[in-house]
Motif scaffolding. Structure first.
Motif, mmCIF file in Angstrom:
data_model
loop_
_atom_site.group_PDB
_atom_site.id
_atom_site.type_symbol
_atom_site.label_atom_id
_atom_site.label_comp_id
_atom_site.label_asym_id
_atom_site.label_seq_id
_atom_site.Cartn_x
_atom_site.Cartn_y
_atom_site.Cartn_z
ATOM 1 N N PHE A 247 0.809 -1.275 0.195
ATOM 2 C CA PHE A 247 0.216 0.026 -0.015
ATOM 3 C C PHE A 247 0.906 1.156 0.094
ATOM 4 O O PHE A 247 0.495 2.222 -0.556
ATOM 5 C CB PHE A 247 -1.066 -0.034 1.052
ATOM 6 N N TYR A 248 1.814 1.213 0.746
ATOM 7 C CA TYR A 248 3.084 2.205 0.479
ATOM 8 C C TYR A 248 3.483 2.407 -0.907
ATOM 9 O O TYR A 248 3.638 3.600 -1.235
ATOM 10 C CB TYR A 248 4.036 2.001 1.661
ATOM 11 N N SER B 8 0.860 15.791 -0.057
ATOM 12 C CA SER B 8 0.167 15.051 0.901
ATOM 13 C C SER B 8 1.057 13.677 1.138
ATOM 14 O O SER B 8 1.440 12.878 0.265
ATOM 15 C CB SER B 8 -1.301 14.547 0.684
ATOM 16 N N ILE B 9 1.201 13.441 2.580
ATOM 17 C CA ILE B 9 1.967 12.226 2.814
ATOM 18 C C ILE B 9 1.126 11.167 3.480
ATOM 19 O O ILE B 9 1.683 10.324 4.191
ATOM 20 C CB ILE B 9 3.360 12.452 3.533
ATOM 21 N N ARG B 10 -0.061 11.581 3.644
ATOM 22 C CA ARG B 10 -1.061 10.896 4.432
ATOM 23 C C ARG B 10 -1.234 9.482 4.043
ATOM 24 O O ARG B 10 -0.837 8.341 4.948
ATOM 25 C CB ARG B 10 -2.529 11.286 4.407
ATOM 26 N N ASN B 11 -1.024 8.985 2.739
ATOM 27 C CA ASN B 11 -1.076 7.656 2.174
ATOM 28 C C ASN B 11 0.118 6.971 2.416
ATOM 29 O O ASN B 11 0.153 5.749 2.179
ATOM 30 C CB ASN B 11 -1.402 7.581 0.682
ATOM 31 N N LYS B 12 1.415 7.708 2.573
ATOM 32 C CA LYS B 12 2.523 7.270 3.125
ATOM 33 C C LYS B 12 2.727 6.737 4.596
ATOM 34 O O LYS B 12 3.351 6.096 5.113
ATOM 35 C CB LYS B 12 3.820 8.102 2.847
ATOM 36 N N VAL B 13 2.000 7.619 5.556
ATOM 37 C CA VAL B 13 2.167 7.295 6.907
ATOM 38 C C VAL B 13 1.014 6.424 7.180
ATOM 39 O O VAL B 13 1.245 5.596 8.317
ATOM 40 C CB VAL B 13 1.657 8.879 7.559
ATOM 41 N N MET B 14 0.077 6.048 6.561
ATOM 42 C CA MET B 14 -0.979 5.085 7.378
ATOM 43 C C MET B 14 -0.385 3.794 7.178
ATOM 44 O O MET B 14 -0.545 2.988 8.108
ATOM 45 C CB MET B 14 -2.378 5.096 6.575
ATOM 46 N N VAL C 35 10.348 2.183 -0.218
ATOM 47 C CA VAL C 35 9.539 0.771 0.068
ATOM 48 C C VAL C 35 10.294 -0.353 0.049
ATOM 49 O O VAL C 35 10.184 -1.391 0.725
ATOM 50 C CB VAL C 35 8.209 0.594 -0.747
ATOM 51 N N ILE C 36 11.404 -0.332 -0.925
ATOM 52 C CA ILE C 36 12.136 -1.504 -1.257
ATOM 53 C C ILE C 36 13.177 -1.639 0.267
ATOM 54 O O ILE C 36 13.420 -2.626 0.612
ATOM 55 C CB ILE C 36 12.937 -1.362 -2.541
ATOM 56 N N SER C 37 13.629 -0.492 0.672
ATOM 57 C CA SER C 37 14.527 -0.391 1.818
ATOM 58 C C SER C 37 13.877 -1.264 3.017
ATOM 59 O O SER C 37 14.316 -1.932 3.807
ATOM 60 C CB SER C 37 14.935 0.880 2.237
ATOM 61 N N LEU D 26 9.647 3.098 6.551
ATOM 62 C CA LEU D 26 8.567 4.101 5.932
ATOM 63 C C LEU D 26 8.325 5.415 6.378
ATOM 64 O O LEU D 26 8.010 6.405 5.764
ATOM 65 C CB LEU D 26 7.191 3.147 5.995
ATOM 66 N N LEU D 27 8.482 5.507 7.718
ATOM 67 C CA LEU D 27 8.355 6.882 8.183
ATOM 68 C C LEU D 27 9.599 7.709 7.923
ATOM 69 O O LEU D 27 9.127 9.074 7.541
ATOM 70 C CB LEU D 27 8.311 6.586 9.660
ATOM 71 N N VAL D 28 10.772 7.471 7.747
ATOM 72 C CA VAL D 28 11.776 8.230 7.454
ATOM 73 C C VAL D 28 11.597 8.626 5.937
ATOM 74 O O VAL D 28 12.024 9.582 5.658
ATOM 75 C CB VAL D 28 13.088 7.717 8.227
ATOM 76 N N GLY D 29 11.071 7.523 5.210
ATOM 77 C CA GLY D 29 11.018 7.652 3.920
ATOM 78 C C GLY D 29 9.907 9.019 3.504
ATOM 79 O O GLY D 29 10.092 9.950 2.776
ATOM 80 N N ALA D 30 8.803 8.880 4.543
ATOM 81 C CA ALA D 30 7.892 10.131 4.358
ATOM 82 C C ALA D 30 8.390 11.364 4.766
ATOM 83 O O ALA D 30 8.244 12.360 4.149
ATOM 84 C CB ALA D 30 6.555 9.722 5.213
ATOM 85 N N MET D 31 9.396 11.366 5.872
ATOM 86 C CA MET D 31 10.012 12.612 6.229
ATOM 87 C C MET D 31 10.821 13.130 5.116
ATOM 88 O O MET D 31 10.783 14.379 4.694
ATOM 89 C CB MET D 31 11.001 12.257 7.436
#
Length: 492
Positions: free
Chosen positions: A94-95, A443-449, A239-241, A342-347
């Motif tokens: 999903f990410y 928007s990074i909401r879809n990356k955070v969820m 996502v691969i990381s 995933l979180l640091v990727g969103a950051m």
């Protein structure tokens, strides 16, 4: 019912093959991927429930008797890890929908993703060493394709190192399995456990055990064979990381746990004492690396290494308590590493950089991302009431009970340093002066969820430890006394 054991391998494998033919139709590919990761998670969860309730399930392909045919063994240990791997896969899928550009998606990301999950599941479920090698190659082939996805200069540089070291370990793996077959006449793990016990583990078998340790230590990033990991796990897309950090090294750790608790258990004073020494050094060097960089993705990547040290420490102590801790920590670390990547990727996506020195004040713009990261940081460091605390507590308690005081103290100090390394991201990245020149219109909401989905499980494993622990404890008991595993495989 035993035929269901093939599903965790078959479903992603067939899905990956099917997606190749529709690769140009991205909406269709995304939809199929979305449906199949959920279907696969439901399927493996159902199988895991049956195994926990009713005992080990064994699939002997073609009804060939052991050791002549391919054997898949769904025991509680394997199924717990397969379920965890599919939880991670669901979040990462999903990410990916909201993070990868179309060019990378069109270069067969989704088929390679499915092939990777099939290989990881197969490695957890296989009942013989040669097929463990085969599934290692399946997941590695998929990872070779994923690590170069996008074709940047950095990716090619790091992927060359990654591929060379893994090719070397694969050659050593198949050669060592050949040596073992020449000595005992089988590669089936249950039969190996019987025969190694009958012939007594002498010098030649201990040497073979050490060679296998080198193979698995390379794949699991144990000291001193971790040098290839940090940069290799940060150059591909986020996502691969996350997939690599959560799954690939854990297959190496699982292999050490399985082989050195089932087969090579007759020279514990040598092999398992070596584990304790390697664990101590791995803990130290891993956390030093995490403290030495300002790249947020590298900090998370380096923190994979001390986590491996904790797991190997539990295997080295080899008590029921310590082994249960290693299993609990293994499940926790698969989930939390994926969440952190995933979180640091969103950051990085929001701020436009991975350099912590160029970040600050993100909490004002992305409070949900900030507080989710805070929870993930506490979980990684092993603070209560999160899952990392339960696993570390059991491992360190087992070490103290067995008299390994020095390495237990190192483990305690390392936990503090891990907390410092990861909280540095929270303090410098989310607090302080706002260093964004302008607020990004993204928007990074879809990356955070997806990360929030993973953090739900790490909180659940911590708060619900009283519910989950009896199952993990019973797995630890079965590892100490593997007669149930052996009988399930060897019976006609």
């Amino acid at each position: 019912m035993s035929n269901l054991v093939i599903l965790p391998i078959l479903l992603p494998l067939l899905t990956g093959i099917f997606l190749v033919f529709f690769n140009s139709k991205l909406p269709v590919v995304r939809m199929i991927t979305k449906v199949m990761v959920i279907v696969n998670l439901i399927a493996v969860s159902t199988i895991a429930y049956e195994v926990v309730q009713n005992g080990t399930m064994v699939l002997k392909a073609g009804d060939w008797t052991v050791p002549y045919g391919i054997v898949l063994v769904a025991d509680p240990l394997a199924m717990v890890l397969v379920v965890t791997a599919n939880i991670v896969a669901t979040a990462c899928a999903f990410y990916a929908f909201h993070s990868l550009d179309e060019q990378r998606e069109r270069f067969y990301f989704y088929p390679l993703f499915q092939l990777l999950i099939a290989g990881v599941s197969g490695a957890f479920l296989t009942g013989d060493l040669f097929n463990l090698f085969v599934f290692f190659e399946v997941l590695l082939i998929a990872s070779y394709g994923l690590i170069v996805l996008g074709g940047t200069k950095e990716q090619f540089r790091e992927s060359f190192k990654y591929i060379i070291i893994n090719l070397f370990s694969s050659i050593l793996f198949v050669t060592t399995v050949s040596f073992l077959y020449a000595v005992v006449g089988t590669v089936n793990m249950a039969q190996l456990a019987e025969r190694v016990g009958e012939v007594e583990q002498g010098g030649i078998l201990t040497t073979i055990a050490i060679l296998l340790l080198v193979v698995f230590a390379t794949k699991g990033a144990l000291f001193p064979l971790y040098f290839w990991l940090p940069k290799s796990y940060t150059v591909p897309p986020t996502v691969i990381s996350a997939l690599f950090g959560a799954l690939l090294t854990k297959v190496g750790v699982y292999s050490i746990l399985r082989v050195f608790s089932l087969i090579f258990v007759y020279e514990l004073t040598f092999t398992h004492q070596l584990f304790i020494i390697l664990a101590a050094v791995t803990l130290i060097f891993g956390v030093v690396g995490a403290l030495s960089t300002n790249n947020i993705q590298l900090i998370v990547a380096y923190n994979i290494i001390p986590a491996v040290g904790y797991m190997i420490l539990g295997i080295g102590v080899f008590s029921t308590t310590a082994l249960a801790g290693s299993i609990y920590y293994l499940v926790h670390d698969m989930i939390i590493k994926a969440a952190l990547f995933l979180l640091v990727g969103a950051m990085a996506a929001y701020s436009g950089t991975s350099d912590l020195r160029k970040m600050g004040g993100l909490i004002k713009h992305q409070p949900l991302l900030g507080w989710l990261f805070f929870i993930a940081a506490l979980a990684l460091a092993g603070l209560p009431p999160f899952s990392g605390f339960v696993g570390k507590l059991l491992i360190l308690r087992g070490a103290f009970e067995e008299g390994h005081y020095t390495v237990a103290v190192i483990g305690l100090l390392t936990s503090l340093l891990i907390l410092i390394s990861i909280m540095k991201i929270f303090i410098k990245g989310f607090w302080g002066e706002d260093k964004l020149e302008k607020v990004p219109n993204i928007s990074i909401r879809n990356k955070v969820m997806p990360a929030a989905f993973l953090l739900f499980f790490t909180v659940l494993l911590g708060i619900g430890a009283e519910f989950f622990y009896p199952t993990i404890q019973s797995i630890g008991d079965q590892i100490i006394d593997p007669i149930n595993y052996i009988d399930s495989v060897m019976k006609e």
